[in-house]
Design an enzyme around this catalytic site. Structure first.
Site, PDB file in Angstrom:
ATOM      1  N   CYS A   1      -2.537  37.498  30.519  1.00 32.24           N
ATOM      2  CA  CYS A   1      -2.396  36.180  31.286  1.00 32.24           C
ATOM      3  C   CYS A   1      -1.662  36.523  32.637  1.00 32.24           C
ATOM      4  O   CYS A   1      -2.692  37.153  33.470  1.00 32.24           O
ATOM      5  CB  CYS A   1      -1.298  35.297  30.541  1.00 32.24           C
ATOM      6  SG  CYS A   1      -1.760  33.487  31.188  1.00 32.24           S
TER       7      CYS A   1
ATOM      8  N   ARG B   1      -2.113  27.840  30.839  1.00 32.12           N
ATOM      9  CA  ARG B   1      -2.416  28.082  32.355  1.00 32.12           C
ATOM     10  C   ARG B   1      -3.044  29.199  32.577  1.00 32.12           C
ATOM     11  O   ARG B   1      -2.807  30.082  33.498  1.00 32.12           O
ATOM     12  CB  ARG B   1      -1.115  27.820  33.143  1.00 32.12           C
ATOM     13  CG  ARG B   1      -0.777  26.306  33.442  1.00 32.12           C
ATOM     14  CD  ARG B   1       0.458  26.092  34.515  1.00 32.12           C
ATOM     15  NE  ARG B   1       1.424  27.221  34.342  1.00 32.12           N
ATOM     16  CZ  ARG B   1       1.823  28.019  35.234  1.00 32.12           C
ATOM     17  NH1 ARG B   1       1.211  28.088  36.362  1.00 32.12           N
ATOM     18  NH2 ARG B   1       2.797  28.751  34.871  1.00 32.12           N
TER      19      ARG B   1
ATOM     20  N   HIS C   1      -2.546  34.992  24.928  1.00 29.11           N
ATOM     21  CA  HIS C   1      -1.423  35.611  24.539  1.00 29.11           C
ATOM     22  C   HIS C   1      -1.255  35.988  23.157  1.00 29.11           C
ATOM     23  O   HIS C   1      -0.844  35.284  22.521  1.00 29.11           O
ATOM     24  CB  HIS C   1      -0.318  34.535  24.835  1.00 29.11           C
ATOM     25  CG  HIS C   1      -0.325  34.135  26.389  1.00 29.11           C
ATOM     26  ND1 HIS C   1       1.053  34.792  27.082  1.00 29.11           N
ATOM     27  CD2 HIS C   1      -0.550  33.064  27.100  1.00 29.11           C
ATOM     28  CE1 HIS C   1       0.805  34.246  28.119  1.00 29.11           C
ATOM     29  NE2 HIS C   1      -0.086  33.206  28.261  1.00 29.11           N
TER      30      HIS C   1
ATOM     31  N   GLU D   1       0.656  37.879  21.960  1.00 29.46           N
ATOM     32  CA  GLU D   1       2.024  38.317  21.558  1.00 29.46           C
ATOM     33  C   GLU D   1       2.761  36.799  21.164  1.00 29.46           C
ATOM     34  O   GLU D   1       3.847  36.777  20.621  1.00 29.46           O
ATOM     35  CB  GLU D   1       2.785  38.701  22.811  1.00 29.46           C
ATOM     36  CG  GLU D   1       3.054  37.791  23.910  1.00 29.46           C
ATOM     37  CD  GLU D   1       1.931  37.542  24.971  1.00 29.46           C
ATOM     38  OE1 GLU D   1       0.506  38.000  24.560  1.00 29.46           O
ATOM     39  OE2 GLU D   1       2.186  36.975  26.020  1.00 29.46           O
TER      40      GLU D   1
END
Ligand code: GLN
Length: 191
Positions: free
Chosen positions: A81, A137, A172, A174
């Site tokens: 990101c 985002r 993401h 993670e």
């Protein structure tokens, strides 16, 4: 398999989650905040967060040029990101004067998938695996130049790309507990 020595840039953003994912894959993870901590790494991760803030902090922590040099010298780097934005040679909708480390020959559009409230999850194909993509985002890749391989797409746009030893995702992993993308970075790029 021997464990890798992975650094996670720990200035802002979700670096703790990347450190956990790195440990969960059986590797050593170090939070990076000083230039000398870049020595001896097998790979480096740029977390999700705010790319403008991370770039500004990297400059004040005197990490900006050392990181650029590490990328140029072939250190494997994965960015998620905001980390994808930091790896882009060119950005659209950046803040005034926004700098990136660069390295991947691509143009990335910041906040392309919309605002925080328009965040979404979508299953995507990543190198033969189905992974849960969490987009917050998120940027997308507007265009890629020579040498860039597209590893996943969403809504018709590349959202995972690789150029040599550099890997970037708009989403993401993670935050999901799915270690496929980290495992790909460690096994296919860092080893
Ligand atoms: N929009 C953020 C940026 O420009 C990235 C968002 C994220 O990392 N979740 O840095």
């Amino acid at each position: 398999m021997s464990s890798l020595n992975i650094g996670v840039l720990a200035l802002q953003g979700d670096f703790r989650e990347h450190i956990e994912a790195t440990f969960a894959c059986g590797n050593k993870a170090t939070a990076i905040r000083r230039p000398d901590e870049l020595q001896g790494l097998d790979g480096l991760i740029f977390p999700g967060g705010e790319s403008t803030t991370i770039a500004l902090l990297a400059t004040s922590y005197q990490l900006f040029d050392p990181i650029r040099e590490a990328i140029a010298s072939g250190l494997p780097v994965y960015g998620s990101c905001a980390g994808m934005i930091l790896l882009a040679d060119r950005i659209l909708d950046g803040a005034a004067g926004q700098k990136t480390f660069g390295g991947i020959n691509m143009t990335v559009r910041r906040n392309a998938f919309g605002r925080q409230v328009e965040s979404f999850e979508e299953d995507i194909d990543f190198v033969g695996k189905r992974v849960n993509g969490v987009f917050i985002r998120a940027p997308w890749v507007e265009s890629v130049g020579a040498g860039v391989e597209v590893l996943a797409t969403a809504s018709g746009h590349p959202v995972a790309v690789r150029q040599g030893k550099l890997l970037a995702t708009s989403f993401h992993p993670e935050l999901t507990g799915d270690l496929s993308v980290h495992q790909y970075f460690f096994d296919e790029i860092c080893r």
